[in-house]
Design a protein around this motif. Structure first.
Motif, PDB file in Angstrom:
ATOM      1  N   PRO A   3      42.034  57.187  96.646  1.00  0.00           N
ATOM      2  CA  PRO A   3      42.936  56.843  95.534  1.00  0.00           C
ATOM      3  C   PRO A   3      42.628  55.460  95.005  1.00  0.00           C
ATOM      4  CG  PRO A   3      44.123  56.893  97.643  1.00  0.00           C
ATOM      5  CD  PRO A   3      42.722  57.343  97.918  1.00  0.00           C
ATOM      6  N   MET A   4      42.808  55.294  93.696  1.00  0.00           N
ATOM      7  CA  MET A   4      42.513  54.017  93.057  1.00  0.00           C
ATOM      8  C   MET A   4      43.702  53.079  93.247  1.00  0.00           C
ATOM      9  SD  MET A   4      41.151  53.309  89.208  1.00  0.00           S
ATOM     10  CE  MET A   4      42.575  53.963  88.395  1.00  0.00           C
ATOM     11  N   THR A   5      43.431  51.885  93.718  1.00  0.00           N
ATOM     12  CA  THR A   5      44.477  50.881  93.863  1.00  0.00           C
ATOM     13  C   THR A   5      44.250  49.795  92.835  1.00  0.00           C
ATOM     14  OG1 THR A   5      43.246  49.497  95.423  1.00  0.00           O
ATOM     15  CG2 THR A   5      44.532  51.319  96.362  1.00  0.00           C
ATOM     16  N   SER A   6      45.282  48.974  92.637  1.00  0.00           N
ATOM     17  CA  SER A   6      45.134  47.896  91.652  1.00  0.00           C
ATOM     18  C   SER A   6      44.131  46.857  92.123  1.00  0.00           C
ATOM     19  CB  SER A   6      46.489  47.251  91.368  1.00  0.00           C
ATOM     20  OG  SER A   6      47.006  46.693  92.562  1.00  0.00           O
ATOM     21  N   GLN A   7      43.814  46.845  93.424  1.00  0.00           N
ATOM     22  CA  GLN A   7      42.875  45.877  93.979  1.00  0.00           C
ATOM     23  C   GLN A   7      41.430  46.382  93.961  1.00  0.00           C
ATOM     24  OE1 GLN A   7      43.927  42.770  94.741  1.00  0.00           O
ATOM     25  NE2 GLN A   7      45.890  43.516  93.979  1.00  0.00           N
ATOM     26  N   GLN A   8      41.226  47.639  93.617  1.00  0.00           N
ATOM     27  CA  GLN A   8      39.886  48.208  93.627  1.00  0.00           C
ATOM     28  C   GLN A   8      39.014  47.526  92.579  1.00  0.00           C
ATOM     29  OE1 GLN A   8      39.768  52.436  93.240  1.00  0.00           O
ATOM     30  NE2 GLN A   8      37.608  52.577  93.687  1.00  0.00           N
ATOM     31  N   THR A   9      37.772  47.284  92.949  1.00  0.00           N
ATOM     32  CA  THR A   9      36.810  46.677  92.026  1.00  0.00           C
ATOM     33  C   THR A   9      35.549  47.521  91.999  1.00  0.00           C
ATOM     34  OG1 THR A   9      35.897  45.250  93.755  1.00  0.00           O
ATOM     35  CG2 THR A   9      37.701  44.343  92.422  1.00  0.00           C
ATOM     36  N   TRP A  10      34.733  47.263  90.970  1.00  0.00           N
ATOM     37  CA  TRP A  10      33.492  47.988  90.792  1.00  0.00           C
ATOM     38  C   TRP A  10      32.380  47.001  90.476  1.00  0.00           C
ATOM     39  CZ3 TRP A  10      38.240  49.423  89.131  1.00  0.00           C
ATOM     40  CH2 TRP A  10      38.699  50.679  89.515  1.00  0.00           C
ATOM     41  N   SER A  11      31.187  47.368  90.839  1.00  0.00           N
ATOM     42  CA  SER A  11      30.006  46.575  90.473  1.00  0.00           C
ATOM     43  C   SER A  11      29.498  47.074  89.119  1.00  0.00           C
ATOM     44  CB  SER A  11      28.912  46.744  91.529  1.00  0.00           C
ATOM     45  OG  SER A  11      28.396  48.066  91.488  1.00  0.00           O
ATOM     46  N   ILE A  12      28.611  46.306  88.538  1.00  0.00           N
ATOM     47  CA  ILE A  12      28.010  46.732  87.268  1.00  0.00           C
ATOM     48  C   ILE A  12      27.242  48.036  87.461  1.00  0.00           C
ATOM     49  CG2 ILE A  12      25.891  45.358  87.484  1.00  0.00           C
ATOM     50  CD1 ILE A  12      26.150  44.780  84.442  1.00  0.00           C
ATOM     51  N   ALA A  13      26.578  48.182  88.611  1.00  0.00           N
ATOM     52  CA  ALA A  13      25.824  49.405  88.888  1.00  0.00           C
ATOM     53  C   ALA A  13      26.752  50.613  88.971  1.00  0.00           C
ATOM     54  CB  ALA A  13      25.025  49.250  90.179  1.00  0.00           C
ATOM     55  N   GLN A  14      27.908  50.444  89.606  1.00  0.00           N
ATOM     56  CA  GLN A  14      28.848  51.555  89.728  1.00  0.00           C
ATOM     57  C   GLN A  14      29.387  51.975  88.363  1.00  0.00           C
ATOM     58  OE1 GLN A  14      31.330  49.450  92.574  1.00  0.00           O
ATOM     59  NE2 GLN A  14      30.949  51.044  94.121  1.00  0.00           N
TER      60      GLN A  14
END
Length: 136
Positions: A3-14
């Motif tokens: 599940p997506m949380t408000s703290q989730q982050t992504w890289s440019i590659a993702q």
């Protein structure tokens, strides 16, 4: 899928892989100020807001909006008149874009009709030239 949380982050590659775009495209949108990832040294860290904005930018591009129009639409979400104003403005732009595409569709149909008529005439002329009654 977690599940997506408000703290989730992504890289440019993702994000590039998720949206089927190049790193360069994402960096370009960052340079234009359309997205603003957090910087940790030389690493870009994208938060939920950036991910949503990127999806909106790409959707806008797919339907033919110029980047400045997209900027105005996505920026309205964060400013007054807020989401209601954003949606009203977007509905107006959708109507304009739809009318433009309908005009283009009619232009294309008119061109196809003209080509079909020209094709028919050329076929008839060629058939007449090849007929045994045609004199040289």
């Amino acid at each position: 899928m977690a599940p997506m949380t408000s703290q989730q982050t992504w890289s440019i590659a993702q994000l590039a892989e998720e949206h089927g775009v190049t790193h360069r495209t994402i960096r370009h949108y960052e340079e234009l100020g359309l997205i603003s990832p957090e910087r940790r040294g030389t690493t870009r860290v994208f938060h939920r807001r950036d991910r949503i904005r990127l999806a909106l930018i790409l959707r806008g591009k797919r339907i033919g909006f110029p980047l400045e129009e997209i900027r105005k639409i996505v920026d309205m979400y964060d400013e007054q008149p807020g989401e209601a104003g954003q949606l009203s403005y977007l509905l107006d732009r959708i109507e304009d874009r739809r009318a433009d595409l309908e005009r283009r569709r009619q232009d294309i149909q008119d061109s196809l009709d003209e080509l079909a008529e020209l094709d028919r005439r050329c076929q008839a002329d060629l058939a007449a030239l090849r007929s045994p009654t045609h004199r040289q």
